[in-house]
Enzyme design. Structure first.
Site, PDB file in Angstrom:
ATOM      1  N   SER A  22       8.396 -21.819   4.283  1.00 41.41           N
ATOM      2  CA  SER A  22       7.114 -22.524   4.409  1.00 41.41           C
ATOM      3  C   SER A  22       7.257 -23.885   5.089  1.00 41.41           C
ATOM      4  O   SER A  22       8.172 -24.661   4.782  1.00 41.41           O
ATOM      5  CB  SER A  22       6.493 -22.725   3.022  1.00 41.41           C
ATOM      6  N   LYS A  23       6.323 -24.173   5.969  1.00 46.08           N
ATOM      7  CA  LYS A  23       6.324 -25.471   6.649  1.00 46.08           C
ATOM      8  C   LYS A  23       5.453 -26.498   5.910  1.00 46.08           C
ATOM      9  O   LYS A  23       5.414 -27.673   6.279  1.00 46.08           O
ATOM     10  CB  LYS A  23       5.799 -25.314   8.081  1.00 46.08           C
ATOM     11  N   THR A  70       0.648 -18.907  -0.788  1.00 43.32           N
ATOM     12  CA  THR A  70       0.932 -18.036   0.339  1.00 43.32           C
ATOM     13  C   THR A  70       1.367 -16.664  -0.164  1.00 43.32           C
ATOM     14  O   THR A  70       1.321 -16.377  -1.372  1.00 43.32           O
ATOM     15  CB  THR A  70       1.932 -18.719   1.315  1.00 43.32           C
ATOM     16  N   LYS A  74      -2.189 -14.653  -2.478  1.00 40.85           N
ATOM     17  CA  LYS A  74      -3.495 -15.180  -2.050  1.00 40.85           C
ATOM     18  C   LYS A  74      -4.682 -14.495  -2.731  1.00 40.85           C
ATOM     19  O   LYS A  74      -5.728 -15.109  -2.897  1.00 40.85           O
ATOM     20  CB  LYS A  74      -3.634 -15.066  -0.524  1.00 40.85           C
ATOM     21  N   ASN A  95      -6.129 -19.936  -0.440  1.00 43.68           N
ATOM     22  CA  ASN A  95      -4.831 -20.519  -0.051  1.00 43.68           C
ATOM     23  C   ASN A  95      -4.640 -21.891  -0.691  1.00 43.68           C
ATOM     24  O   ASN A  95      -3.685 -22.589  -0.386  1.00 43.68           O
ATOM     25  CB  ASN A  95      -4.678 -20.604   1.470  1.00 43.68           C
ATOM     26  N   ASP A 116      -8.134 -21.909   5.442  1.00 42.91           N
ATOM     27  CA  ASP A 116      -7.751 -21.278   6.716  1.00 42.91           C
ATOM     28  C   ASP A 116      -8.934 -21.204   7.691  1.00 42.91           C
ATOM     29  O   ASP A 116      -8.754 -21.370   8.899  1.00 42.91           O
ATOM     30  CB  ASP A 116      -7.199 -19.858   6.491  1.00 42.91           C
ATOM     31  N   GLY A 138      -6.508  -8.010  15.248  1.00 43.30           N
ATOM     32  CA  GLY A 138      -6.035  -8.080  13.866  1.00 43.30           C
ATOM     33  C   GLY A 138      -7.182  -8.005  12.870  1.00 43.30           C
ATOM     34  O   GLY A 138      -8.328  -8.383  13.192  1.00 43.30           O
ATOM     35  N   GLY A 141      -5.410 -10.736   6.533  1.00 43.51           N
ATOM     36  CA  GLY A 141      -5.891 -11.926   5.833  1.00 43.51           C
ATOM     37  C   GLY A 141      -6.326 -13.044   6.771  1.00 43.51           C
ATOM     38  O   GLY A 141      -7.382 -13.660   6.568  1.00 43.51           O
ATOM     39  N   ALA A 142      -5.523 -13.318   7.803  1.00 39.33           N
ATOM     40  CA  ALA A 142      -5.879 -14.392   8.736  1.00 39.33           C
ATOM     41  C   ALA A 142      -7.182 -14.040   9.462  1.00 39.33           C
ATOM     42  O   ALA A 142      -8.061 -14.889   9.637  1.00 39.33           O
ATOM     43  CB  ALA A 142      -4.756 -14.610   9.741  1.00 39.33           C
ATOM     44  N   GLY A 247      -0.667 -21.681  17.151  1.00 41.32           N
ATOM     45  CA  GLY A 247      -0.700 -21.501  15.703  1.00 41.32           C
ATOM     46  C   GLY A 247      -0.460 -22.769  14.901  1.00 41.32           C
ATOM     47  O   GLY A 247      -0.919 -22.885  13.764  1.00 41.32           O
TER      48      GLY A 247
HETATM   49  P1  NAP Z   1      -1.651  -9.457   7.203  1.00 36.42           P
HETATM   50  O1  NAP Z   1      -2.779  -9.665   6.266  1.00 36.42           O
HETATM   51  O2  NAP Z   1      -0.448  -8.709   6.760  1.00 36.42           O
HETATM   52  O3  NAP Z   1      -2.267  -8.723   8.510  1.00 36.42           O
HETATM   53  C1  NAP Z   1      -1.409  -8.319   9.561  1.00 36.42           C
HETATM   54  C2  NAP Z   1      -2.221  -7.873  10.777  1.00 36.42           C
HETATM   55  O4  NAP Z   1      -1.291  -7.531  11.823  1.00 36.42           O
HETATM   56  C3  NAP Z   1      -3.057  -6.615  10.548  1.00 36.42           C
HETATM   57  O5  NAP Z   1      -4.149  -6.617  11.426  1.00 36.42           O
HETATM   58  C4  NAP Z   1      -2.069  -5.499  10.929  1.00 36.42           C
HETATM   59  O6  NAP Z   1      -2.690  -4.311  11.358  1.00 36.42           O
HETATM   60  C5  NAP Z   1      -1.367  -6.139  12.105  1.00 36.42           C
HETATM   61  N1  NAP Z   1      -0.028  -5.598  12.276  1.00 36.42           N
HETATM   62  C6  NAP Z   1       1.062  -5.879  11.517  1.00 36.42           C
HETATM   63  N2  NAP Z   1       2.130  -5.190  11.962  1.00 36.42           N
HETATM   64  C7  NAP Z   1       1.693  -4.430  12.995  1.00 36.42           C
HETATM   65  C8  NAP Z   1       2.326  -3.473  13.864  1.00 36.42           C
HETATM   66  N3  NAP Z   1       3.622  -3.168  13.731  1.00 36.42           N
HETATM   67  N4  NAP Z   1       1.585  -2.894  14.831  1.00 36.42           N
HETATM   68  C9  NAP Z   1       0.274  -3.193  14.957  1.00 36.42           C
HETATM   69  N5  NAP Z   1      -0.388  -4.077  14.165  1.00 36.42           N
HETATM   70  C10 NAP Z   1       0.318  -4.678  13.192  1.00 36.42           C
HETATM   71  O7  NAP Z   1      -1.094 -10.833   7.762  1.00 36.42           O
HETATM   72  P2  NAP Z   1      -1.912 -12.215   7.961  1.00 36.42           P
HETATM   73  O8  NAP Z   1      -1.776 -13.033   6.735  1.00 36.42           O
HETATM   74  O9  NAP Z   1      -3.277 -11.879   8.448  1.00 36.42           O
HETATM   75  O10 NAP Z   1      -1.039 -12.927   9.087  1.00 36.42           O
HETATM   76  C11 NAP Z   1      -1.106 -12.529  10.441  1.00 36.42           C
HETATM   77  C12 NAP Z   1      -0.409 -13.558  11.314  1.00 36.42           C
HETATM   78  O11 NAP Z   1      -1.138 -14.784  11.250  1.00 36.42           O
HETATM   79  C13 NAP Z   1       1.020 -13.906  10.900  1.00 36.42           C
HETATM   80  O12 NAP Z   1       1.808 -14.083  12.066  1.00 36.42           O
HETATM   81  C14 NAP Z   1       0.875 -15.217  10.166  1.00 36.42           C
HETATM   82  O13 NAP Z   1       2.040 -16.013  10.227  1.00 36.42           O
HETATM   83  C15 NAP Z   1      -0.258 -15.856  10.967  1.00 36.42           C
HETATM   84  N6  NAP Z   1      -1.018 -16.870  10.226  1.00 36.42           N
HETATM   85  C16 NAP Z   1      -1.087 -18.116  10.791  1.00 36.42           C
HETATM   86  C17 NAP Z   1      -1.820 -19.099  10.152  1.00 36.42           C
HETATM   87  C18 NAP Z   1      -1.885 -20.460  10.766  1.00 36.42           C
HETATM   88  O14 NAP Z   1      -2.312 -21.393  10.083  1.00 36.42           O
HETATM   89  N7  NAP Z   1      -1.507 -20.631  12.021  1.00 36.42           N
HETATM   90  C19 NAP Z   1      -2.490 -18.823   8.946  1.00 36.42           C
HETATM   91  C20 NAP Z   1      -2.419 -17.532   8.413  1.00 36.42           C
HETATM   92  C21 NAP Z   1      -1.665 -16.557   9.078  1.00 36.42           C
HETATM   93  P3  NAP Z   1      -3.242  -3.236  10.259  1.00 36.42           P
HETATM   94  O15 NAP Z   1      -4.518  -3.812   9.698  1.00 36.42           O
HETATM   95  O16 NAP Z   1      -3.473  -2.000  11.061  1.00 36.42           O
HETATM   96  O17 NAP Z   1      -2.164  -3.104   9.222  1.00 36.42           O
END
Ligand code: NAP
Length: 281
Positions: A22-23, A70, A74, A95, A116, A138, A141-142, A247
């Site tokens: 975590s950052k 995180t 969540k 969060n 978020d 996507g 969660g994000a 990001g």
């Molecule tokens: P999550 O709930 O696990 O959702 C993952 C998403 O990516 C889903 O849409 C999933 O598709 C897709 N995905 C994962 N693996 C895949 C694969 N092999 N092929 C195709 N699609 C795939 O994760 P999240 O919490 O939303 O996080 C997503 C990203 O956002 C991460 O990189 C996280 O670090 C980043 N994030 C950044 C911030 C920020 O403040 N910058 C905040 C939150 C998250 P399916 O629905 O089909 O499974």
């Protein structure tokens, strides 16, 4: 797992399993130091089985201001906080848990919220996206936090590209957005804002290969992935001279909202360049 601690001054923390990556401690620690606030921000490893015990202990600890939450807590953390903003029925995950005054004047309470959506919106607040077509990659969660924010802005049609198309279609309905849900290989059509809210392009995940040629010259490309910071998507957008948001902008944005609620002070955003340098070292 026990969560006793020897804190003698206010503190907050980020909880997760795992948590070492975590950052948040770096971000909040940087702001606390710059502002000279006498408080701590730390990372605490909490497993799913330990979550109820964690909240029970912290509720009784007067030095605890709250915690960022995180993966994987969540959703489960909602069972341990008051959901005054109705987050369960919208974004569906929190969060941030925060100690506040109870509504009934009986001591204090712990509320849950989600920063978020606000963190996503902050870097694009200057754009006029009202009625504008948006594409989101996507549906996890994000994406939920981002679609919630987009629904509040009143954007135009939203196209969600996702591996699981049904999940994406359900999100359009949840947030009352007009648009379409398509598979990942459907391609990017013309839109004002393209957001990667998926894990694709993140270190250890498959790459995100998209063709940006249909985007107009004034389109903005936003990648929520921050490890790596310079993703292939952002590189492709810059190669086309498109405006980009990375990001870290969202990560710092959501942390800024949390910091203000946890420590009652505005973070020194004029020091963002120093903070970004610290986070990318
Ligand atoms: P999550 O709930 O696990 O959702 C993952 C998403 O990516 C889903 O849409 C999933 O598709 C897709 N995905 C994962 N693996 C895949 C694969 N092999 N092929 C195709 N699609 C795939 O994760 P999240 O919490 O939303 O996080 C997503 C990203 O956002 C991460 O990189 C996280 O670090 C980043 N994030 C950044 C911030 C920020 O403040 N910058 C905040 C939150 C998250 P399916 O629905 O089909 O499974």
């Amino acid at each position: 797992m026990t969560f006793t601690n020897d804190a003698t001054r206010p503190y907050a923390e980020v909880i997760g399993d795992p948590i070492a990556h975590s950052k948040s401690p770096l971000i909040h620690g940087f702001w606390l130091e710059v502002l000279g606030i006498d408080a701590d921000y730390r990372a605490t490893h909490v497993t799913p089985e330990a979550l109820p015990g964690y909240f029970a202990q912290r509720r009784a600890d007067p030095h605890w201001r709250g915690c960022n939450i995180t993966i994987p807590h969540k959703l489960a953390a909602l069972d341990h906080v008051e959901d005054r903003g109705g987050v369960r029925g919208t974004i569906g995950a929190i969060n941030l848990a925060l100690r506040v005054d109870a509504l009934d004047d009986e001591g204090d309470a712990i509320i849950g919220t989600n920063t978020d959506a606000g963190g996503f919106y902050a870097p694009i607040a200057g754009l006029d996206l009202s009625g504008a077509p948006v594409t989101v990659i996507g549906a996890g969660g994000a994406a939920r936090a981002i679609l919630f924010a987009l629904s509040k802005i009143g954007v135009g049609p939203v196209t969600i590209l996702n591996r699981n198309v049904l999940k994406a279609a359900a999100l359009l309905a949840t947030f009352g957005l007009k648009g379409q849900a398509l598979p990942l290989n459907a391609g990017i059509g013309p839109c004002a804002l393209l957001v990667n809210a998926s894990a694709l392009g993140m270190a250890g995940q498959p790459p995100l290969d998209v063709d940006l040629s249909a985007l107009p010259e004034d389109a903005v490309v936003y990648d929520v992935v921050y490890a790596p910071l310079e993703t292939a998507l952002l590189k492709a957008a810059r190669a086309r001279d498109l405006e980009t948001v990375d990001g870290l902008d969202m990560l710092i944005g959501q942390a800024a909202l949390a910091f203000e609620m946890l420590f009652g002070a505005e973070p020194p955003r004029d020091r963002d360049e120093d903070l970004r340098a610290l986070l990318t070292k």
